[in-house]
Design a protein around this motif. Structure first.
Motif, PDB file in Angstrom:
ATOM      1  N   GLU A  27       0.851  -1.184   0.000  1.00 27.40           N
ATOM      2  CA  GLU A  27       0.000   0.000   0.000  1.00 27.40           C
ATOM      3  C   GLU A  27       0.890   1.238   0.000  1.00 27.40           C
ATOM      4  OE1 GLU A  27      -3.825   2.138   0.619  1.00 27.40           O
ATOM      5  OE2 GLU A  27      -3.244   0.156  -0.136  1.00 27.40           O
ATOM      6  N   VAL A  28       0.769   2.071  -1.023  1.00 26.13           N
ATOM      7  CA  VAL A  28       1.529   3.321  -1.101  1.00 26.13           C
ATOM      8  C   VAL A  28       0.575   4.466  -0.769  1.00 26.13           C
ATOM      9  CG1 VAL A  28       2.857   4.871  -2.576  1.00 26.13           C
ATOM     10  CG2 VAL A  28       3.141   2.399  -2.795  1.00 26.13           C
ATOM     11  N   SER A  29       0.839   5.141   0.332  1.00 27.84           N
ATOM     12  CA  SER A  29      -0.059   6.201   0.779  1.00 27.84           C
ATOM     13  C   SER A  29       0.227   7.529   0.102  1.00 27.84           C
ATOM     14  CB  SER A  29       0.034   6.382   2.296  1.00 27.84           C
ATOM     15  OG  SER A  29       1.338   6.798   2.668  1.00 27.84           O
ATOM     16  N   ALA A  30       1.495   7.759  -0.275  1.00 27.26           N
ATOM     17  CA  ALA A  30       1.852   9.037  -0.886  1.00 27.26           C
ATOM     18  C   ALA A  30       3.190   8.911  -1.587  1.00 27.26           C
ATOM     19  CB  ALA A  30       1.929  10.148   0.173  1.00 27.26           C
ATOM     20  N   THR A  31       3.347   9.672  -2.666  1.00 24.06           N
ATOM     21  CA  THR A  31       4.639   9.780  -3.341  1.00 24.06           C
ATOM     22  C   THR A  31       5.046  11.248  -3.383  1.00 24.06           C
ATOM     23  OG1 THR A  31       3.620   9.943  -5.529  1.00 24.06           O
ATOM     24  CG2 THR A  31       4.241   7.746  -4.765  1.00 24.06           C
ATOM     25  N   PHE A  32       6.350  11.487  -3.308  1.00 26.30           N
ATOM     26  CA  PHE A  32       6.898  12.840  -3.339  1.00 26.30           C
ATOM     27  C   PHE A  32       8.034  12.888  -4.348  1.00 26.30           C
ATOM     28  CE2 PHE A  32       4.978  12.410   0.791  1.00 26.30           C
ATOM     29  CZ  PHE A  32       4.487  13.668   1.112  1.00 26.30           C
ATOM     30  N   PRO A  33       8.157  13.973  -5.093  1.00 33.03           N
ATOM     31  CA  PRO A  33       9.339  14.115  -5.947  1.00 33.03           C
ATOM     32  C   PRO A  33      10.585  14.257  -5.082  1.00 33.03           C
ATOM     33  CG  PRO A  33       8.083  16.160  -5.908  1.00 33.03           C
ATOM     34  CD  PRO A  33       7.257  15.134  -5.190  1.00 33.03           C
ATOM     35  N   LEU A  34      11.723  13.941  -5.659  1.00 37.86           N
ATOM     36  CA  LEU A  34      12.977  13.941  -4.913  1.00 37.86           C
ATOM     37  C   LEU A  34      13.236  15.265  -4.210  1.00 37.86           C
ATOM     38  CD1 LEU A  34      15.531  12.313  -4.246  1.00 37.86           C
ATOM     39  CD2 LEU A  34      16.529  13.140  -6.379  1.00 37.86           C
ATOM     40  N   GLU A  35      12.939  16.367  -4.887  1.00 30.36           N
ATOM     41  CA  GLU A  35      13.228  17.673  -4.303  1.00 30.36           C
ATOM     42  C   GLU A  35      12.341  18.007  -3.105  1.00 30.36           C
ATOM     43  OE1 GLU A  35      10.771  18.436  -8.105  1.00 30.36           O
ATOM     44  OE2 GLU A  35      12.318  17.046  -7.376  1.00 30.36           O
ATOM     45  N   LYS A  36      11.298  17.198  -2.867  1.00 22.03           N
ATOM     46  CA  LYS A  36      10.422  17.418  -1.714  1.00 22.03           C
ATOM     47  C   LYS A  36      10.583  16.304  -0.679  1.00 22.03           C
ATOM     48  CE  LYS A  36       7.025  20.286  -4.088  1.00 22.03           C
ATOM     49  NZ  LYS A  36       5.590  20.523  -4.373  1.00 22.03           N
ATOM     50  N   ALA A  37      11.779  15.786  -0.580  1.00 21.07           N
ATOM     51  CA  ALA A  37      12.058  14.730   0.397  1.00 21.07           C
ATOM     52  C   ALA A  37      11.776  15.195   1.817  1.00 21.07           C
ATOM     53  CB  ALA A  37      13.508  14.265   0.267  1.00 21.07           C
ATOM     54  N   ALA A  38      12.000  16.472   2.105  1.00 21.85           N
ATOM     55  CA  ALA A  38      11.718  16.991   3.445  1.00 21.85           C
ATOM     56  C   ALA A  38      10.243  16.824   3.796  1.00 21.85           C
ATOM     57  CB  ALA A  38      12.121  18.465   3.537  1.00 21.85           C
ATOM     58  N   GLU A  39       9.365  17.044   2.825  1.00 21.77           N
ATOM     59  CA  GLU A  39       7.936  16.857   3.068  1.00 21.77           C
ATOM     60  C   GLU A  39       7.619  15.380   3.300  1.00 21.77           C
ATOM     61  OE1 GLU A  39       5.440  18.725   0.163  1.00 21.77           O
ATOM     62  OE2 GLU A  39       6.705  20.507   0.058  1.00 21.77           O
ATOM     63  N   ALA A  40       8.327  14.507   2.609  1.00 20.28           N
ATOM     64  CA  ALA A  40       8.145  13.069   2.825  1.00 20.28           C
ATOM     65  C   ALA A  40       8.558  12.683   4.245  1.00 20.28           C
ATOM     66  CB  ALA A  40       8.947  12.282   1.795  1.00 20.28           C
ATOM     67  N   PHE A  41       9.666  13.249   4.730  1.00 22.86           N
ATOM     68  CA  PHE A  41      10.095  12.994   6.103  1.00 22.86           C
ATOM     69  C   PHE A  41       9.049  13.490   7.093  1.00 22.86           C
ATOM     70  CE2 PHE A  41      15.031  12.662   5.713  1.00 22.86           C
ATOM     71  CZ  PHE A  41      14.872  11.429   5.102  1.00 22.86           C
ATOM     72  N   ASP A  42       8.502  14.677   6.852  1.00 22.92           N
ATOM     73  CA  ASP A  42       7.482  15.226   7.752  1.00 22.92           C
ATOM     74  C   ASP A  42       6.262  14.313   7.808  1.00 22.92           C
ATOM     75  OD1 ASP A  42       8.988  17.436   8.457  1.00 22.92           O
ATOM     76  OD2 ASP A  42       8.084  18.751   6.945  1.00 22.92           O
ATOM     77  N   ALA A  43       5.865  13.790   6.658  1.00 18.13           N
ATOM     78  CA  ALA A  43       4.721  12.885   6.629  1.00 18.13           C
ATOM     79  C   ALA A  43       5.021  11.610   7.406  1.00 18.13           C
ATOM     80  CB  ALA A  43       4.359  12.555   5.181  1.00 18.13           C
ATOM     81  N   SER A  44       6.245  11.104   7.287  1.00 18.06           N
ATOM     82  CA  SER A  44       6.630   9.901   8.012  1.00 18.06           C
ATOM     83  C   SER A  44       6.664  10.140   9.511  1.00 18.06           C
ATOM     84  CB  SER A  44       7.997   9.424   7.522  1.00 18.06           C
ATOM     85  OG  SER A  44       8.453   8.313   8.264  1.00 18.06           O
ATOM     86  N   ARG A  45       7.106  11.315   9.924  1.00 14.26           N
ATOM     87  CA  ARG A  45       7.220  11.622  11.351  1.00 14.26           C
ATOM     88  C   ARG A  45       5.874  11.622  12.066  1.00 14.26           C
ATOM     89  NH1 ARG A  45      11.124  15.590   9.459  1.00 14.26           N
ATOM     90  NH2 ARG A  45      13.235  15.070  10.187  1.00 14.26           N
TER      91      ARG A  45
END
Length: 306
Positions: free
Chosen positions: A276-294
């Protein structure tokens, strides 16, 4: 190549940068992979905060990320298992914290690489390796089989959702803790969902009056509940709580293992395992991906796509 990196440990995203870094060299026994997807795991931002510094040396700048799915670009000497054009995936953790998967390219030991299952798309394959291998190692240690009742703490999360499917594929009766909004999802994976929080012990006991034979904890802080619902002689393991070893349990770590990853790929191709993939982020928005994981409330996996 384009990559995300940080030049010092930090408890937040303040040191993350997106820009150009040298393409990695390809040593003997390695393959160079063009990254199509890189799964995000809590360990990525915990490492960035220095959480594994007592165990692993860091060579700055560090490119984060240990999960990858992509295409082999070239191979180093003594890597006959793969050829350019092969679609592959890997849990790409190395001995030092340095060249990770949040980049356009990564060099990985061939022994840690498996062929991408046709049954998963790039994002799903990129989210499988670390979570899937952790779930598999946990259930292997617990020796889960057909007659077991398996309780999974965190059944809707990245690791837990895969453990539910693996347990169901082995014929076990699976009970999974999750928030009410994820109950339908957990049931679809093959588990009977129960809401975590006050009254959890009673809810599990209602489904398993004699106790559960195995418990896999992918959340942490669940030891008291685990011991309260575990049947005599039962087995329990946790990826998040080392204190389980003081109570007869096992603290799970997972190592890169191409053969075990190929086992997961085979299950995916048979339709017994999905991601199950809940969200994808482009590489340049990795910080937003980290925030979502946190937030700790993600269903399934978060994936970065170069």
């Amino acid at each position: 190549m384009r990559a995300v990196s940080y030049d010092a440990y930090a408890p937040d995203n303040s040191r993350l940068r997106y820009g150009e870094l040298p393409e990695p060299k390809v040593a003997p026994g390695q393959v160079l992979i063009a990254v199509r997807a890189a799964g995000v795991n809590p360990v990525d931002w915990k490492v960035m905060a220095g959480g594994l510094d007592p165990l692993m040396d860091a060579v700055f700048p560090v490119i984060p990320g240990w999960d990858v799915a992509g295409v082999v670009v070239r191979t180093g000497p003594d890597a006959p298992e793969f050829a350019p054009g092969d679609e592959v995936m890997s849990y790409a953790r190395k001995e030092t914290v340095h060249g990770g998967t949040f980049a356009e390219y990564i060099a990985v030991d061939a022994s840690a690489v498996a062929r991408k299952p046709a049954g998963l798309d790039w994002a799903q394959a990129g989210g499988l390796p670390l979570a899937g291998l952790t779930a598999l190692r946990s259930l292997d240690w617990l020796a889960v089989e057909r007659d077991d009742i398996l309780l999974v703490h965190g059944a809707a999360g990245g690791v837990g959702s895969l453990a539910v499917q693996l347990g169901a594929a082995r014929g076990a009766q699976v009970i999974g803790t999750a928030s009410e909004r994820n109950h339908a999802f957990v049931r679809r994976l093959g588990a009977e969902p129960v809401t975590y929080g006050d009254g959890l012990v009673e809810r599990v006991r209602a489904l398993a009056p004699g106790g559960v034979s195995t418990v896999a904890d992918f959340v942490g802080g669940q030891l008291e509940t685990t011991l309260a619902v575990l049947a005599p002689g039962g087995r329990h393991a946790s990826v998040a709580d080392p204190t389980v070893e003081q109570h007869g349990g096992h603290w799970v770590w997972v190592r890169p293992d191409g053969a075990k990853l190929a086992e997961l790929a085979g299950l995916a191709d048979l339709g017994a395992l999905t991601v199950e993939v809940s969200a994808t982020f482009p590489l340049e928005k990795a910080a937003e991906a980290f925030d979502a994981s946190r937030t700790g409330h993600t269903r399934g996996k978060i994936v970065v796509v170069p």
